[in-house]
Design a protein around this motif. Sequence first.
Motif, mmCIF file in Angstrom:
data_model
loop_
_atom_site.group_PDB
_atom_site.id
_atom_site.type_symbol
_atom_site.label_atom_id
_atom_site.label_comp_id
_atom_site.label_asym_id
_atom_site.label_seq_id
_atom_site.Cartn_x
_atom_site.Cartn_y
_atom_site.Cartn_z
ATOM 1 N N ARG A 131 -21.977 -55.427 -0.610
ATOM 2 C CA ARG A 131 -22.945 -54.885 0.336
ATOM 3 C C ARG A 131 -22.362 -54.630 1.722
ATOM 4 O O ARG A 131 -23.087 -54.446 2.692
ATOM 5 C CB ARG A 131 -24.158 -55.824 0.438
ATOM 6 C CG ARG A 131 -24.953 -55.918 -0.865
ATOM 7 C CD ARG A 131 -25.558 -54.578 -1.237
ATOM 8 N NE ARG A 131 -26.133 -54.584 -2.598
ATOM 9 C CZ ARG A 131 -25.555 -54.035 -3.651
ATOM 10 N NH1 ARG A 131 -24.389 -53.443 -3.510
ATOM 11 N NH2 ARG A 131 -26.132 -54.058 -4.829
ATOM 12 N N GLU A 174 -26.825 -50.168 8.436
ATOM 13 C CA GLU A 174 -28.051 -50.657 9.086
ATOM 14 C C GLU A 174 -27.786 -51.215 10.477
ATOM 15 O O GLU A 174 -28.729 -51.534 11.190
ATOM 16 C CB GLU A 174 -28.693 -51.738 8.213
ATOM 17 C CG GLU A 174 -29.143 -51.232 6.853
ATOM 18 C CD GLU A 174 -29.775 -52.318 6.002
ATOM 19 O OE1 GLU A 174 -30.481 -51.974 5.036
ATOM 20 O OE2 GLU A 174 -29.565 -53.513 6.304
ATOM 21 N N VAL A 185 -31.714 -57.090 -2.707
ATOM 22 C CA VAL A 185 -30.264 -57.062 -2.477
ATOM 23 C C VAL A 185 -29.500 -56.404 -3.614
ATOM 24 O O VAL A 185 -28.302 -56.112 -3.465
ATOM 25 C CB VAL A 185 -29.708 -58.488 -2.236
ATOM 26 C CG1 VAL A 185 -30.363 -59.115 -1.027
ATOM 27 C CG2 VAL A 185 -29.860 -59.371 -3.470
ATOM 28 N N ARG A 223 -30.196 -53.458 -4.591
ATOM 29 C CA ARG A 223 -30.162 -52.033 -4.271
ATOM 30 C C ARG A 223 -28.816 -51.698 -3.642
ATOM 31 O O ARG A 223 -28.284 -52.465 -2.858
ATOM 32 C CB ARG A 223 -31.299 -51.657 -3.316
ATOM 33 C CG ARG A 223 -32.680 -51.792 -3.935
ATOM 34 C CD ARG A 223 -33.737 -51.134 -3.076
ATOM 35 N NE ARG A 223 -33.927 -51.843 -1.821
ATOM 36 C CZ ARG A 223 -34.758 -51.437 -0.865
ATOM 37 N NH1 ARG A 223 -35.455 -50.315 -1.009
ATOM 38 N NH2 ARG A 223 -34.901 -52.131 0.238
ATOM 39 N N VAL A 269 -24.723 -53.070 4.723
ATOM 40 C CA VAL A 269 -25.130 -53.546 6.047
ATOM 41 C C VAL A 269 -24.519 -52.683 7.142
ATOM 42 O O VAL A 269 -25.096 -52.535 8.219
ATOM 43 C CB VAL A 269 -24.728 -55.018 6.252
ATOM 44 C CG1 VAL A 269 -25.486 -55.926 5.308
ATOM 45 C CG2 VAL A 269 -23.223 -55.223 6.098
ATOM 46 N N SER A 315 -30.093 -56.028 10.411
ATOM 47 C CA SER A 315 -29.927 -55.533 9.047
ATOM 48 C C SER A 315 -30.862 -56.254 8.091
ATOM 49 O O SER A 315 -30.775 -57.469 7.908
ATOM 50 C CB SER A 315 -28.471 -55.737 8.599
ATOM 51 O OG SER A 315 -28.333 -55.526 7.214
ATOM 52 N N ARG A 316 -31.730 -55.499 7.450
ATOM 53 C CA ARG A 316 -32.625 -56.096 6.455
ATOM 54 C C ARG A 316 -31.855 -56.602 5.250
ATOM 55 O O ARG A 316 -32.210 -57.612 4.641
ATOM 56 C CB ARG A 316 -33.677 -55.081 6.022
ATOM 57 C CG ARG A 316 -34.715 -54.744 7.093
ATOM 58 C CD ARG A 316 -35.771 -53.812 6.559
ATOM 59 N NE ARG A 316 -35.209 -52.514 6.182
ATOM 60 C CZ ARG A 316 -35.892 -51.556 5.566
ATOM 61 N NH1 ARG A 316 -37.133 -51.757 5.216
ATOM 62 N NH2 ARG A 316 -35.306 -50.403 5.279
ATOM 63 N N MET A 317 -30.765 -55.913 4.901
ATOM 64 C CA MET A 317 -29.957 -56.352 3.777
ATOM 65 C C MET A 317 -29.319 -57.706 4.068
ATOM 66 O O MET A 317 -29.293 -58.590 3.211
ATOM 67 C CB MET A 317 -28.871 -55.316 3.475
ATOM 68 C CG MET A 317 -27.910 -55.711 2.352
ATOM 69 S SD MET A 317 -28.736 -55.961 0.748
ATOM 70 C CE MET A 317 -29.187 -54.273 0.350
ATOM 71 N N ARG A 345 -27.093 -50.622 -1.096
ATOM 72 C CA ARG A 345 -27.102 -50.333 0.334
ATOM 73 C C ARG A 345 -26.026 -51.160 1.014
ATOM 74 O O ARG A 345 -25.559 -52.147 0.468
ATOM 75 C CB ARG A 345 -28.469 -50.646 0.945
ATOM 76 C CG ARG A 345 -29.591 -49.721 0.479
ATOM 77 C CD ARG A 345 -30.848 -49.956 1.278
ATOM 78 N NE ARG A 345 -31.916 -49.046 0.886
ATOM 79 C CZ ARG A 345 -33.105 -48.984 1.499
ATOM 80 N NH1 ARG A 345 -33.369 -49.818 2.503
ATOM 81 N NH2 ARG A 345 -34.013 -48.138 1.097
#
Length: 444
Positions: free
Chosen positions: A338, A407, A398, A400, A404, A222-224, A402
């Motif tokens: 998130r 993702e 972070v 944004r 995890v 996960s990029r987040m 979105r």
Amino acid sequence: MTRTAPSLPAAAASGSDRRRGLRLIAVAIVLTGFNLRTAVNSVGPVLEELEQGLSISSGLAGVVTTMPVLCFALIGFAGPPLAARYRDGHVLAGALLAMAAGTVLRVVTDAFWLFLVGTVLAMVGGALGNVLLPSLVKRYFPERTGLLIGAYSVSMAVGGAIASVSAAPIAAATGADGWRWALGVWAVFAAVTALPWLSVPARPGASREAHRRVRMRSLLRSRMALALALFFAMQSMQAYVLIGWTAQYLRDEGLSAATAGLLLGINTIVVIPLNAIVPTLTVRPHLQRPLLAGFCVSYVAGWVGLMVAPRGVPWLWMGLLALGTGTFAMVLTLIGLRARTPETTAALSTTTQGWGYLLAGAGPLLVGVLRGSTGSYTGMFVVVLAGVAVLAVTGWFVTRERYVDDEVPGWGSDAHHGDVIEVAGTEPPVTVHVTEPGGGSPRG
């Protein structure tokens, strides 16, 4: 009727005993909060005397200032497993006694390696307190959670502020090797605070053998999650460079040790209202990036001000840096925003804070190494200003909206389970639900 009448006084006595027990726990929680940062904040104002007393270089002093961060990361993970095996009160009593013993050890030794051992022991109380206190508040005071968390948070800030402000005066008043008294006096408070925890009864509820761990390796996809960990690391690095090095920097620039400690204490006090206000603003998506921008501007202005005019208006620079540390309350709030489920929130919280603290530990250490090799604090300002740049970039990501969960493949299907456990972390623990293979609860 004659059989039930005698039970009324017994019931009243039982209710009275319970209220006394809750008052004891409340006092123990608030007193523990007072101790969580004393061993950390008392070092910075007497760092120069510590270096001389132990005959260590600036690089090794950097090791001293980075040890708390590493201990909070590594020891914090042990909190929930220990609480799952032993009584909560006994775990905290043991942690506080270890804190007292470590505090004493590091002021009676002349050997640097023993000082480090003492530092690790001294951080046990803070690390385990970070993890266990919020869950104890929720368990014993479910209807007064905000009040008790606020009370021990204020107590923690007050303890840290007093440790910062009093370190230099204590060292000056006690003569040669006064830094040992400035660090060692806090052992008394830790030892006394351990006593009420020994009287706290075992918590009611299900068997501790039902505890399970949540696998978190999937978060590497996960990029987040990675961005949150880096964001947490950068804000922690700012805080621990601030705590560990700014007092010594101000002293080297000509301010007295007492004044430098006072400025650090004021910085700590300013954080108290921030921690109350920032979360309520962060939950509003349209305010997240303006908050981030304000924090980053405060950091840059504070660090640049300290660099170019440290003796001009140092209270202003330290106040601006205190405003910047609002990123701590912001990132804790973002962790909850998130993730979609209790399970993923728990995993994200543990991963973000654990790895974040480990990465942050490099900051104070690097400052010490650079100061020792160059003889100046230019390296410190390069480190922290570069950290602000990374903070801004990761913070932009972070903020944004979105999750995890979206993702990490497969997390959605595992999101709802049936039994409650606690997951380790270096800040408030989170409850999650697990089931046995086949869908049954491990508790039946």
